[in-house]
Design an enzyme around this catalytic site. Structure first.
Site, short mmCIF file in Angstrom:
data_model
loop_
_atom_site.label_atom_id
_atom_site.label_comp_id
_atom_site.label_asym_id
_atom_site.label_seq_id
_atom_site.Cartn_x
_atom_site.Cartn_y
_atom_site.Cartn_z
N HIS A 1 -17.59 2.98 25.72
CA HIS A 1 -18.23 3.54 25.25
C HIS A 1 -19.73 3.57 23.22
CE1 HIS A 1 -16.31 7.05 23.13
NE2 HIS A 1 -15.52 6.87 24.13
N ASN A 2 -20.20 3.76 24.04
CA ASN A 2 -20.63 3.15 22.01
C ASN A 2 -20.50 1.70 21.54
OD1 ASN A 2 -20.53 6.56 22.13
ND2 ASN A 2 -22.49 5.32 21.41
#
Length: 346
Positions: free
Chosen positions: A242-243
């Site tokens: 994520h991210n």
């Protein structure tokens, strides 16, 4: 598909020596090619095959001298390897995009639109309020969640899964079994030792000309977007957490894992089984060799790193050379210690 030697020469910008009207219908290695095939010669060690090949035509360089008679027509170009690669791309694109229309059963959700020239394979599913561009191909058993945006000429291969709110640019390729937009690995430790899932409310954005390999996974952001920038190529079995941000025209080889919120610059190369810890950044044009682990940010552009923990390639190679000699160095040290008189007792 069938083309003349002359037509192929026009595509690659070459000149023909021999029969420009001869028909070519397949591509092959020069040592294996038969009648109707097109081959290429870029490495001089394969030159003997030029005089024995059954290929109808061969792509060669302008400077290549002929030492014997050649039966095949020759297409002379400045860079035979690049020219043949261009033809492979053309052939693959033509064969992949030959499908059009809708097979049943398939689902196009309420409020969703798809542009002209598209293909939807059997058992494919497109959720609600999606927008798919022109010439988008969705192969059988592919899943596309709600509110997804997909640009023109993108291909979603069989069994790929695109979660809700994902944005995919033009000319992207999502290969079989890839999962784009699944929840990131976010869990909050609790006082009793258990873990509570943190909702992942962000999405994934793939810019134009991105390729996601078979069975690769790209997690959605906790908040904001996991971002793969233009032209990046992600191999099979890669994990982007994520991210994560991947820069333009960066290539990432199989079994590499990038932990959450790490940023990889433009034109980087990450070889197979590389690992990055979370919340670090790699400068543009960084190269990480296979099976290396990166534990801190790389600020200087153009570095080549190796090892675990990864550090400069040359320094790592010198350290490895010393490591190999440790048994011999230990033996010599033992001999030296035995040759010395025992220290006097105080």
């Amino acid at each position: 598909m069938q083309f003349t030697v002359g037509q192929i020469a026009q595509v690659v910008g070459g000149t023909v020596e021999g029969n420009a009207s001869a028909a070519v219908s397949s591509l092959a290695k020069i040592e294996e090619a038969g009648p109707g095939a097109l081959a290429f010669l870029a490495n001089t060690k394969y030159e003997p095959f030029l005089y024995t090949t059954q290929a109808t035509a061969v792509i060669v360089s302008p400077e290549l001298p002929l030492r014997q008679p050649v039966a095949a027509a020759l297409i002379r170009v400045a860079d035979p390897y690049s020219a043949f690669t261009k033809l492979l791309e053309f052939y693959a694109q033509a064969t992949r995009t030959a499908r059009r229309g809708v097979e049943q059963p398939s689902v196009l959700g309420e409020g969703s639109t798809i542009g002209a020239g598209h293909y939807r394979g059997a058992f494919s599913y497109i959720g609600e309020n999606c927008v798919l561009g022109e010439n988008v191909l969705v192969f059988p058993h592919a899943f596309i969640g709600d509110r997804v945006r997909i640009g023109d000429n993108t291909i979603i291969h069989a069994g790929a899964k695109i979660y809700a709110d994902t944005i995919i640019g033009q000319r992207c390729v999502i290969k079989a079994g890839a999962v784009v937009g699944t929840d990131g690995f976010g869990f909050a430790p609790q006082p009793d030792g258990s873990y509570r899932a943190i909702p992942q409310i962000g999405n994934v954005v793939l810019e134009d000309d991105v390729s996601i390999g078979a069975n690769a996974t790209v997690d959605c952001a906790t908040m904001g977007s996991t971002l793969v920038r233009q032209g990046a190529k992600i191999d099979n079995l890669v994990q982007l957490a994520h991210n994560v941000e991947v820069g333009r025209h960066t290539v990432i080889a199989a079994q590499t894992g990038i932990s959450g919120s790490s940023k990889v610059g433009d034109y980087c190369v990450l070889a197979g089984q590389v690992g990055l810890v979370g919340h670090i950044a790699l400068a543009n044009r960084t190269t990480i060799t296979a099976q290396s682990g990166v534990q801190k940010s790389v600020r200087q552009e153009g570095q080549v790193l190796q090892g675990y923990p990864a550090f400069g390639l040359k320094e790592n190679q010198r350290a490895t050379a010393v490591y190999r000699r440790l048994p011999e160095l230990e033996r010599r040290l033992t001999v030296l210690e035995k040759s010395q008189p025992a220290p006097e007792k105080l």
